[in-house]
Scaffold this active site. Structure first.
Site, short mmCIF file in Angstrom:
data_model
loop_
_atom_site.label_atom_id
_atom_site.label_comp_id
_atom_site.label_asym_id
_atom_site.label_seq_id
_atom_site.Cartn_x
_atom_site.Cartn_y
_atom_site.Cartn_z
N ASP A 155 0.61 20.32 6.64
CA ASP A 155 0.37 21.70 7.05
C ASP A 155 0.19 21.74 8.56
O ASP A 155 -0.22 20.74 9.16
CB ASP A 155 -0.88 22.27 6.37
N ASP A 174 4.79 27.07 2.08
CA ASP A 174 3.74 27.95 1.57
C ASP A 174 4.06 29.41 1.88
O ASP A 174 3.86 30.29 1.04
CB ASP A 174 2.39 27.58 2.20
#
Length: 203
Positions: A155, A174
């Site tokens: 991330d 995401d």
């Protein structure tokens, strides 16, 4: 090939490529994992090969820097998520977490393809699902590639409010999943089943 499958493949593949490309850039620019690797093959091997052991901060790759995009609001910072969205199940042991995510990821792919096949591809009211399902598929596969390669998801997008409150770090996969789910929610309202017309009463 029917148009709907062209959309499915193009959108899902586009999300996967963009997701993995941005993660590659993040590992190259924000961590030391690729330092000393002069070739593309060497850098890809450093990214997709067996990761080094976790450090004192719980990270496998060593962060070098972060990039402030909007002061006090948004930055690019390397992070690792061994769990699901928003860090769910990250406390599970790798022996339990790995099989769980394999089942969930493959199950999601099967369900998405199953529902996508039921779309006609020509009904204007299906446009939300026609684009939403491929986005979710691409996002799910993008993160699944991470889990297969190294057991955790990379991330790097971090929204925060003066460092006093922050949204959990996320990535392109995401974001695609969230947008896709949003389109599917719209689809649920647009294509909700209409009640069958009442039979006319006999005179």
């Amino acid at each position: 090939m029917p148009r709907k499958y062209v959309i499915l493949i193009a959108v899902a593949l586009g999300v996967i490529v963009l997701d993995q490309w941005t993660k590659y850039l993040v590992v190259r620019e924000l961590t030391s994992q690729m330092q000393g690797q002069e070739t593309l093959g060497g850098r890809l091997g450093a990214m997709f090969g067996e990761p080094p052991p976790q450090g004192f901060d719980g990270l496998h790759y060593r962060p070098r820097r972060s990039i402030e995009v909007a002061d006090s609001f948004f930055r690019l910072r390397y992070a690792e998520n061994p769990g699901a969205a928003w860090g769910l199940f990250r406390s599970l042991s790798p022996e339990k977490r790995g099989p769980l995510f394999h089942v969930v990821s493959l199950g999601a792919v099967v369900l998405i393809v199953f529902y996508f096949r039921k779309l006609s591809g020509s009904d204007p009211e299906e446009k939300w699902a026609l684009w939403g399902l491929p986005l979710v598929l691409g996002g799910a596969l993008g993160n699944y590639i991470d889990r297969l390669a190294r057991g955790f998801v990379i991330d790097f997008l971090e929204a925060h409010w003066f460092d006093k409150a922050a949204w959990p770090s996320f990535n392109v996969a995401d974001a695609a999943i969230c947008v896709g789910v949003g389109l599917l929610l719209v689809d649920a309202f647009v294509r909700k089943e209409k009640p069958a017309p009442a039979e006319s009463k006999a005179a």
